[in-house]
Enzyme design. Structure first.
Site, PDB file in Angstrom:
ATOM      1  N   GLY A   1      13.299  20.626   5.975  1.00 35.34           N
ATOM      2  CA  GLY A   1      12.551  20.650   7.232  1.00 35.34           C
ATOM      3  C   GLY A   1      13.294  19.948   8.347  1.00 35.34           C
ATOM      4  O   GLY A   1      14.528  19.832   8.303  1.00 35.34           O
TER       5      GLY A   1
ATOM      6  N   ASN B   1       9.753   4.019  -0.655  1.00 37.05           N
ATOM      7  CA  ASN B   1       9.868   4.827   0.571  1.00 37.05           C
ATOM      8  C   ASN B   1      11.304   5.278   0.809  1.00 37.05           C
ATOM      9  O   ASN B   1      11.549   6.392   1.270  1.00 37.05           O
ATOM     10  CB  ASN B   1       9.360   4.042   1.787  1.00 37.05           C
ATOM     11  CG  ASN B   1       7.860   4.196   1.952  1.00 37.05           C
ATOM     12  OD1 ASN B   1       7.217   4.907   1.190  1.00 37.05           O
ATOM     13  ND2 ASN B   1       7.293   3.543   2.939  1.00 37.05           N
TER      14      ASN B   1
ATOM     15  N   ARG C   1      -0.847   7.805   1.798  1.00 35.40           N
ATOM     16  CA  ARG C   1      -0.194   8.685   2.778  1.00 35.40           C
ATOM     17  C   ARG C   1      -1.205   9.074   3.837  1.00 35.40           C
ATOM     18  O   ARG C   1      -2.351   9.414   3.493  1.00 35.40           O
ATOM     19  CB  ARG C   1       0.293   9.978   2.091  1.00 35.40           C
ATOM     20  CG  ARG C   1       1.397   9.772   1.098  1.00 35.40           C
ATOM     21  CD  ARG C   1       1.517  10.969   0.180  1.00 35.40           C
ATOM     22  NE  ARG C   1       0.304  11.157  -0.598  1.00 35.40           N
ATOM     23  CZ  ARG C   1       0.070  12.197  -1.398  1.00 35.40           C
ATOM     24  NH1 ARG C   1       0.955  13.150  -1.517  1.00 35.40           N
ATOM     25  NH2 ARG C   1      -1.064  12.298  -2.081  1.00 35.40           N
TER      26      ARG C   1
ATOM     27  N   CYS D   1       6.454   5.016   8.619  1.00 31.99           N
ATOM     28  CA  CYS D   1       6.933   4.258   7.457  1.00 31.99           C
ATOM     29  C   CYS D   1       8.380   4.526   7.058  1.00 31.99           C
ATOM     30  O   CYS D   1       9.184   3.597   7.024  1.00 31.99           O
ATOM     31  CB  CYS D   1       6.019   4.528   6.270  1.00 31.99           C
ATOM     32  SG  CYS D   1       4.374   3.857   6.532  1.00 31.99           S
TER      33      CYS D   1
ATOM     34  N   LYS E   1       3.798  14.930  10.608  1.00 33.95           N
ATOM     35  CA  LYS E   1       3.444  15.831   9.502  1.00 33.95           C
ATOM     36  C   LYS E   1       2.018  16.308   9.759  1.00 33.95           C
ATOM     37  O   LYS E   1       1.382  15.854  10.719  1.00 33.95           O
ATOM     38  CB  LYS E   1       3.551  15.131   8.145  1.00 33.95           C
ATOM     39  CG  LYS E   1       2.570  13.995   7.962  1.00 33.95           C
ATOM     40  CD  LYS E   1       2.626  13.460   6.536  1.00 33.95           C
ATOM     41  CE  LYS E   1       1.578  12.392   6.333  1.00 33.95           C
ATOM     42  NZ  LYS E   1       1.515  11.896   4.968  1.00 33.95           N
TER      43      LYS E   1
ATOM     44  N   GLU F   1       0.840  -1.191   0.000  1.00 33.52           N
ATOM     45  CA  GLU F   1       0.000   0.000   0.000  1.00 33.52           C
ATOM     46  C   GLU F   1       0.886   1.256   0.000  1.00 33.52           C
ATOM     47  O   GLU F   1       1.901   1.297   0.676  1.00 33.52           O
ATOM     48  CB  GLU F   1      -0.900  -0.014   1.243  1.00 33.52           C
ATOM     49  CG  GLU F   1      -1.837   1.164   1.353  1.00 33.52           C
ATOM     50  CD  GLU F   1      -2.648   1.383   0.073  1.00 33.52           C
ATOM     51  OE1 GLU F   1      -3.332   0.456  -0.380  1.00 33.52           O
ATOM     52  OE2 GLU F   1      -2.576   2.495  -0.494  1.00 33.52           O
TER      53      GLU F   1
ATOM     54  N   GLY G   1       9.982  11.512   9.654  1.00 35.20           N
ATOM     55  CA  GLY G   1       9.545  10.660  10.761  1.00 35.20           C
ATOM     56  C   GLY G   1       8.373   9.844  10.283  1.00 35.20           C
ATOM     57  O   GLY G   1       8.258   9.559   9.087  1.00 35.20           O
TER      58      GLY G   1
HETATM   59  N1  NAD Z   1       0.380   4.060   8.109  1.00 33.74           N
HETATM   60  C1  NAD Z   1       0.708   4.284   6.843  1.00 33.74           C
HETATM   61  O1  NAD Z   1       0.718   5.428   6.377  1.00 33.74           O
HETATM   62  C2  NAD Z   1       1.079   3.142   5.933  1.00 33.74           C
HETATM   63  C3  NAD Z   1       1.122   3.366   4.553  1.00 33.74           C
HETATM   64  C4  NAD Z   1       1.462   2.306   3.712  1.00 33.74           C
HETATM   65  C5  NAD Z   1       1.784   1.063   4.247  1.00 33.74           C
HETATM   66  N2  NAD Z   1       1.756   0.899   5.603  1.00 33.74           N
HETATM   67  C6  NAD Z   1       2.073  -0.441   6.125  1.00 33.74           C
HETATM   68  O2  NAD Z   1       0.846  -1.095   6.440  1.00 33.74           O
HETATM   69  C7  NAD Z   1       0.996  -1.932   7.598  1.00 33.74           C
HETATM   70  C8  NAD Z   1       0.003  -1.498   8.665  1.00 33.74           C
HETATM   71  O3  NAD Z   1       0.311  -0.187   9.078  1.00 33.74           O
HETATM   72  P1  NAD Z   1      -0.689   0.692   9.974  1.00 33.74           P
HETATM   73  O4  NAD Z   1      -0.086   2.041  10.087  1.00 33.74           O
HETATM   74  O5  NAD Z   1      -2.066   0.531   9.469  1.00 33.74           O
HETATM   75  O6  NAD Z   1      -0.533  -0.094  11.371  1.00 33.74           O
HETATM   76  P2  NAD Z   1      -1.386   0.105  12.704  1.00 33.74           P
HETATM   77  O7  NAD Z   1      -0.459  -0.195  13.811  1.00 33.74           O
HETATM   78  O8  NAD Z   1      -2.115   1.401  12.658  1.00 33.74           O
HETATM   79  O9  NAD Z   1      -2.507  -1.053  12.609  1.00 33.74           O
HETATM   80  C9  NAD Z   1      -2.231  -2.418  12.704  1.00 33.74           C
HETATM   81  C10 NAD Z   1      -3.442  -3.084  13.349  1.00 33.74           C
HETATM   82  O10 NAD Z   1      -3.289  -4.503  13.274  1.00 33.74           O
HETATM   83  C11 NAD Z   1      -3.846  -5.067  14.437  1.00 33.74           C
HETATM   84  N3  NAD Z   1      -3.330  -6.432  14.589  1.00 33.74           N
HETATM   85  C12 NAD Z   1      -2.068  -6.833  14.841  1.00 33.74           C
HETATM   86  N4  NAD Z   1      -1.983  -8.190  14.856  1.00 33.74           N
HETATM   87  C13 NAD Z   1      -3.229  -8.658  14.587  1.00 33.74           C
HETATM   88  C14 NAD Z   1      -3.799  -9.960  14.462  1.00 33.74           C
HETATM   89  N5  NAD Z   1      -3.059 -11.062  14.599  1.00 33.74           N
HETATM   90  N6  NAD Z   1      -5.116 -10.051  14.200  1.00 33.74           N
HETATM   91  C15 NAD Z   1      -5.878  -8.943  14.067  1.00 33.74           C
HETATM   92  N7  NAD Z   1      -5.399  -7.698  14.165  1.00 33.74           N
HETATM   93  C16 NAD Z   1      -4.094  -7.544  14.436  1.00 33.74           C
HETATM   94  C17 NAD Z   1      -3.436  -4.100  15.537  1.00 33.74           C
HETATM   95  O11 NAD Z   1      -4.253  -4.228  16.688  1.00 33.74           O
HETATM   96  C18 NAD Z   1      -3.625  -2.746  14.829  1.00 33.74           C
HETATM   97  O12 NAD Z   1      -4.918  -2.226  15.038  1.00 33.74           O
HETATM   98  C19 NAD Z   1       2.464  -1.766   8.026  1.00 33.74           C
HETATM   99  O13 NAD Z   1       3.211  -2.796   7.444  1.00 33.74           O
HETATM  100  C20 NAD Z   1       2.865  -0.439   7.426  1.00 33.74           C
HETATM  101  O14 NAD Z   1       4.239  -0.350   7.168  1.00 33.74           O
HETATM  102  C21 NAD Z   1       1.400   1.900   6.456  1.00 33.74           C
END
Ligand code: NAD
Length: 436
Positions: free
Chosen positions: A256, A211, A154, A263, A321, A151, A260
């Site tokens: 800036g 990234n 942002r 990701c 941000k 994914e 942070g």
């Molecule tokens: N946040 C971003 O902007 C973004 C963008 C692109 C990709 N990603 C990637 O996507 C992934 C998720 O990121 P996020 O920011 O959404 O994480 P997050 O920490 O906000 O959410 C993860 C969720 O998964 C749940 N979880 C963990 N183990 C579980 C299980 N066994 N069963 C059910 N639920 C479970 C947690 O309780 C939590 O609510 C990461 O690998 C991240 O690098 C994040």
């Protein structure tokens, strides 16, 4: 299509809301029961523009539901997204894949024949292979596919990014999986956004390379900004001058406080680790991570140089941000403790920051608006580029401050504006206005 999404954080929830809005029947699962209880009532645990409305709409239309029961959710669908966290491990710089593997084990226990498991989490190269092994060990005779579909959304513009992606990347060689992906993303495909089919390993690496490239640009322009400050040049003119070169492009050239968030730092570190594991060192990226860490620590010193010790400082913005409540690896977490250690009296305002469990700010005082932070302070520091800070009544701010000093790490004000108002103004990579 019936879809289960495991992990209802920033990525899982946005994916669930958008896919249900496209007409799929989606169940978002999370192991955090209180999160699921709140989500079922339409209460969103994160700040993300437009998300609450979209979630409520699709709950009402019965396309979106929430559950903490993975087994019953898997019974309802053969399309399973994994969107759990992959933070940096506590022991080192590699990605902690414990959430991924525990998810794979849970899937293996309730798998339906011909399921398609779509890995949306950012995972190091080779992880999809391991997920496949874990599931096959328990289900040697069942047919299933594990595909990579990283994914790129942002935070702050997540829905827009999901609905209008620069590209969709899919790692699979299975014809069946490709057909399912085309159906899942029918809305984006109809709008002709590019979709790339590649191998699983290439797909996993595209996310990290993407990234890491962005992180590199940020560090590059920050170091150019440092040079500008020494020689009296202007980093914004330089960003403009190089950005007009079509081979370079204008994006991600804002100097800036360093990068942070949840990701860039963790993904750059994880790519370095993959490089070490497979004996293909990522030396450029090592310099990027070092440079970013150094920058965040140095910024505290820069503030101290401007104001001296034992002063009162107001901080505007602490999230990594604007337009997110996410505090993960925000520069503020390095800068503010440094000030507090020097007995600086710190007050903070951020429109949306998630204030829970921020031990780093112990001793600082949270205020409800920017003016309360500015009142009687010796210096105002801009750490996050929220729009509301750009619209402050600066005359009023100047009147209520003890000393009219602004340190602006986001370059949100123009030098001319600051000069006209007679502020002592320090920004990044532009000439300082010192009225003393
Ligand atoms: N946040 C971003 O902007 C973004 C963008 C692109 C990709 N990603 C990637 O996507 C992934 C998720 O990121 P996020 O920011 O959404 O994480 P997050 O920490 O906000 O959410 C993860 C969720 O998964 C749940 N979880 C963990 N183990 C579980 C299980 N066994 N069963 C059910 N639920 C479970 C947690 O309780 C939590 O609510 C990461 O690998 C991240 O690098 C994040």
């Amino acid at each position: 299509m019936n879809i289960t999404i495991i992990g209802s954080g920033y990525v899982g929830l946005v994916t669930g809301a958008c896919l249900s809005d496209a007409g799929h029947k989606v169940i978002c699962v999370d192991k955090d029961k209180s999160k699921i209880a709140n989500l079922s009532r339409g209460q969103i645990p994160i700040y993300e523009p437009g998300l609450e409305t979209l979630v409520k709409k699709n709950i009402k239309e019965e396309n979106l539901s929430f559950s903490s029961n993975i087994k019953s959710s898997l019974n309802a669908s053969k399309i399973i997204f994994i969107a759990v966290g992959t933070p940096t491990s506590l022991e080192g710089d590699n990605a902690d894949l414990s959430q991924i593997y525990s998810c794979a084990k849970e899937i293996s226990e309730s798998l339906r024949d011909e399921s398609i498991i779509i890995v949306k989490s950012t995972v190091p190269v080779g992880t999809c292979d391991r997920i496949e092994e874990i599931i096959s060990e328990k289900n040697p005779t069942k047919k299933f596919e594990v595909i990579s579909n990283p994914e790129f959304l942002r935070e702050g513009s997540a829905i827009r990014d999901f609905e209008n992606p620069d590209r969709i990347v899919v790692g699979t060689s299975s014809k069946n999986a490709i057909e399912s992906i085309k159906e899942i993303y029918k809305r984006q495909i109809k709008k002709e956004y590019p979709i790339i089919f590649t191998s699983r390993k290439s797909s996993e690496l595209i996310k990290y390379a993407s990234n890491s490239m962005l992180a590199m640009r940020i560090i590059f322009i920050n170091e150019i900004a440092d040079l500008c400050e020494k020689v009296g040049a202007n980093v914004e003119d330089i960003a403009n001058g190089i950005g007009l070169d079509k081979r370079i492009g204008p994006h991600f050239l804002n100097a800036g406080p360093g990068f942070g968030g949840s990701c860039f730092p963790k993904d750059a570190r994880a790519l370095i680790e993959s490089g070490e594991e497979f004996k293909a060192p990522q030396n450029l990226l090592k310099a990027v991570i070092d440079g970013n860490e150094r920058r965040k620590l140095n910024l505290g010193d820069r503030i101290l140089e401007v104001i001296g010790e034992n002063k009162k400082v107001g901080i505007l913005g602490v999230t990594f941000k604007a337009n997110t409540d996410d505090m993960r690896e925000a520069p503020s977490l390095s800068i503010i403790p440094k000030l507090l250690k020097k007995n600086i009296n710190v007050s903070i305002y951020d429109p949306e920051a998630n204030k829970e469990n921020i031990n780093e700010f112990y001793g600082a005082e949270w205020k409800d608006d920017a003016y309360s932070v500015a009142k009687n302070s010796d210096c105002l520091i801009i750490l996050t580029e929220w729009n509301e800070f750009k619209e402050l009544d600066l005359k009023k701010i100047k009147d209520i401050m003890t000393r009219p000093i602004i340190v602006d790490f986001r370059n949100i004000f123009s030098l001319k504006e600051m000069e006209d108002l007679n502020f002592e103004y320090h920004s990044v990579g532009r000439n300082t206005i010192n009225t003393k």
